[in-house]
Design a protein around this motif. Structure first.
Motif, PDB file in Angstrom:
ATOM      1  N   UNK A 287       0.825  -1.207   0.000  1.00  0.00           N
ATOM      2  CA  UNK A 287       0.000   0.000   0.000  1.00  0.00           C
ATOM      3  C   UNK A 287       0.860   1.259   0.000  1.00  0.00           C
ATOM      4  N   UNK A 288       2.038   1.187   0.603  1.00  0.00           N
ATOM      5  CA  UNK A 288       2.954   2.325   0.625  1.00  0.00           C
ATOM      6  C   UNK A 288       3.312   2.741  -0.795  1.00  0.00           C
ATOM      7  N   UNK A 289       3.666   1.780  -1.627  1.00  0.00           N
ATOM      8  CA  UNK A 289       4.028   2.068  -3.016  1.00  0.00           C
ATOM      9  C   UNK A 289       2.826   2.531  -3.820  1.00  0.00           C
ATOM     10  N   UNK A 290       1.715   1.830  -3.664  1.00  0.00           N
ATOM     11  CA  UNK A 290       0.502   2.161  -4.412  1.00  0.00           C
ATOM     12  C   UNK A 290       0.084   3.596  -4.156  1.00  0.00           C
ATOM     13  N   UNK A 291       0.075   4.002  -2.897  1.00  0.00           N
ATOM     14  CA  UNK A 291      -0.333   5.371  -2.549  1.00  0.00           C
ATOM     15  C   UNK A 291       0.640   6.391  -3.133  1.00  0.00           C
ATOM     16  N   UNK A 292       1.914   6.100  -3.059  1.00  0.00           N
ATOM     17  CA  UNK A 292       2.931   7.020  -3.579  1.00  0.00           C
ATOM     18  C   UNK A 292       2.768   7.207  -5.085  1.00  0.00           C
ATOM     19  N   UNK A 293       2.584   6.118  -5.809  1.00  0.00           N
ATOM     20  CA  UNK A 293       2.443   6.221  -7.265  1.00  0.00           C
ATOM     21  C   UNK A 293       1.142   6.904  -7.668  1.00  0.00           C
ATOM     22  N   UNK A 294       0.065   6.596  -6.985  1.00  0.00           N
ATOM     23  CA  UNK A 294      -1.220   7.241  -7.321  1.00  0.00           C
ATOM     24  C   UNK A 294      -1.122   8.751  -7.170  1.00  0.00           C
ATOM     25  N   UNK A 295      -0.495   9.177  -6.090  1.00  0.00           N
ATOM     26  CA  UNK A 295      -0.328  10.610  -5.847  1.00  0.00           C
ATOM     27  C   UNK A 295       0.489  11.256  -6.960  1.00  0.00           C
ATOM     28  N   UNK A 296       1.604  10.655  -7.302  1.00  0.00           N
ATOM     29  CA  UNK A 296       2.467  11.211  -8.348  1.00  0.00           C
ATOM     30  C   UNK A 296       1.747  11.260  -9.695  1.00  0.00           C
ATOM     31  N   UNK A 297       1.037  10.197 -10.027  1.00  0.00           N
ATOM     32  CA  UNK A 297       0.330  10.152 -11.309  1.00  0.00           C
ATOM     33  C   UNK A 297      -0.758  11.214 -11.376  1.00  0.00           C
ATOM     34  N   UNK A 298      -1.485  11.407 -10.298  1.00  0.00           N
ATOM     35  CA  UNK A 298      -2.542  12.424 -10.315  1.00  0.00           C
ATOM     36  C   UNK A 298      -1.944  13.830 -10.410  1.00  0.00           C
ATOM     37  N   UNK A 299      -0.796  14.050  -9.812  1.00  0.00           N
ATOM     38  CA  UNK A 299      -0.151  15.353  -9.905  1.00  0.00           C
ATOM     39  C   UNK A 299       0.397  15.606 -11.313  1.00  0.00           C
ATOM     40  N   UNK A 300       0.898  14.560 -11.951  1.00  0.00           N
ATOM     41  CA  UNK A 300       1.357  14.710 -13.333  1.00  0.00           C
ATOM     42  C   UNK A 300       0.169  15.015 -14.244  1.00  0.00           C
ATOM     43  N   UNK A 301      -0.931  14.303 -14.060  1.00  0.00           N
ATOM     44  CA  UNK A 301      -2.131  14.561 -14.865  1.00  0.00           C
ATOM     45  C   UNK A 301      -2.614  15.998 -14.691  1.00  0.00           C
ATOM     46  N   UNK A 302      -2.594  16.495 -13.454  1.00  0.00           N
ATOM     47  CA  UNK A 302      -3.003  17.881 -13.201  1.00  0.00           C
ATOM     48  C   UNK A 302      -2.054  18.853 -13.905  1.00  0.00           C
ATOM     49  N   UNK A 303      -0.752  18.571 -13.861  1.00  0.00           N
ATOM     50  CA  UNK A 303       0.219  19.433 -14.536  1.00  0.00           C
ATOM     51  C   UNK A 303       0.027  19.393 -16.055  1.00  0.00           C
ATOM     52  N   UNK A 304      -0.374  18.241 -16.567  1.00  0.00           N
ATOM     53  CA  UNK A 304      -0.655  18.144 -18.004  1.00  0.00           C
ATOM     54  C   UNK A 304      -1.869  18.997 -18.363  1.00  0.00           C
ATOM     55  N   UNK A 305      -2.905  18.952 -17.532  1.00  0.00           N
ATOM     56  CA  UNK A 305      -4.112  19.754 -17.792  1.00  0.00           C
ATOM     57  C   UNK A 305      -3.805  21.243 -17.737  1.00  0.00           C
ATOM     58  N   UNK A 306      -2.841  21.628 -16.902  1.00  0.00           N
ATOM     59  CA  UNK A 306      -2.445  23.037 -16.789  1.00  0.00           C
ATOM     60  C   UNK A 306      -1.486  23.448 -17.903  1.00  0.00           C
ATOM     61  N   UNK A 307      -1.089  22.492 -18.749  1.00  0.00           N
ATOM     62  CA  UNK A 307      -0.177  22.789 -19.840  1.00  0.00           C
ATOM     63  C   UNK A 307       1.279  22.868 -19.421  1.00  0.00           C
ATOM     64  N   UNK A 308       1.590  22.375 -18.220  1.00  0.00           N
ATOM     65  CA  UNK A 308       2.976  22.412 -17.728  1.00  0.00           C
ATOM     66  C   UNK A 308       3.793  21.224 -18.211  1.00  0.00           C
ATOM     67  N   UNK A 309       3.112  20.166 -18.600  1.00  0.00           N
ATOM     68  CA  UNK A 309       3.771  18.954 -19.094  1.00  0.00           C
ATOM     69  C   UNK A 309       3.126  18.551 -20.410  1.00  0.00           C
ATOM     70  N   UNK A 310       3.875  17.867 -21.261  1.00  0.00           N
ATOM     71  CA  UNK A 310       3.308  17.454 -22.556  1.00  0.00           C
ATOM     72  C   UNK A 310       2.129  16.495 -22.358  1.00  0.00           C
ATOM     73  N   UNK A 311       1.181  16.602 -23.247  1.00  0.00           N
ATOM     74  CA  UNK A 311       0.002  15.744 -23.167  1.00  0.00           C
ATOM     75  C   UNK A 311       0.017  14.601 -24.161  1.00  0.00           C
ATOM     76  N   UNK A 312       1.128  14.433 -24.871  1.00  0.00           N
ATOM     77  CA  UNK A 312       1.202  13.382 -25.883  1.00  0.00           C
ATOM     78  C   UNK A 312       1.531  12.015 -25.289  1.00  0.00           C
TER      79      UNK A 312
END
Length: 186
Positions: A112-137
């Motif tokens: 669960x430690x790993x799962x929670x860490x990865x979920x958090x990171x992935x959701x933050x990357x997705x948010x950054x993509x929506x804000x145009x800070x990271x590529x969406x391709x």
């Protein structure tokens, strides 16, 4: 009394980290852990129930220490990769334990430690993509996987390649940061 139990538990975890990092789950011996920790086997099983659970605790603590030490900022993935590189350099057991976890747990791994860490990171990357800070391709997991792979790359060389004339540590770190910067360039 509680301090003695806590000190014993810490000695067991420290000894187990070294044992698991060196021999993996299957190769680790509870007898050796007990000897190094100056504890008896019964105490280890009392605290952790099994060798597998002891490994899970050791690995979970290493993951939590990594998360605490390496700030994740989806808007600064090159910085995250550089900080990750630093922790892998400082604590080589982090990657050794990760490799044993991958090899010996395979797809069964469900910490669960790993799962929670990865979920958090992935959701933050997705948010950054929506804000145009990271590529969406690419998907968030494609980006995170590439960033992690680049941060680990110098630390997982085969012994043969590691004997080659490697650049200095500072240059290796710089290469990681530069490669991640190019990876996420818009």
């Amino acid at each position: 009394m509680a301090r003695d139990a806590e000190a014993t538990r810490k000695r067991i975890l420290d000894a187990a980290e070294e044992e698991f990092a060196k021999y993996g789950i299957a190769g680790a011996r509870v007898d050796r852990i007990a000897d190094i920790a100056q504890a008896n086997k019964a105490m280890i099983y009392r605290y952790f129930e099994s060798k597998d659970r002891l490994f899970d605790e050791v690995f979970s603590q290493r993951v939590l220490a990594f998360v605490d030490e390496v700030e994740f900022d989806a808007a600064d993935l090159p910085g995250y990769a550089g900080r990750s590189f630093d922790v892998y350099q400082k604590y080589p057991n982090t990657l050794r334990l990760t490799n044993w976890y991958i090899l010996e747990r395979g797809e069964e791994g469900q910490l669960s430690t790993l799962t929670a860490s990865y979920r958090d990171k992935l959701s933050r990357i997705e948010a950054a993509q929506k804000e145009g800070l990271l590529p969406g391709d690419r998907t968030a997991i494609e980006i995170l996987t590439a960033v992690r792979a680049l941060a680990m790359a110098w630390h997982i060389l085969t012994p043969d390649m590691a004997r080659a004339q490697l650049p200095a540590v500072a240059r290796r770190r710089q290469a990681v940061v530069e490669n991640v910067r190019k990876l996420i360039a818009l």
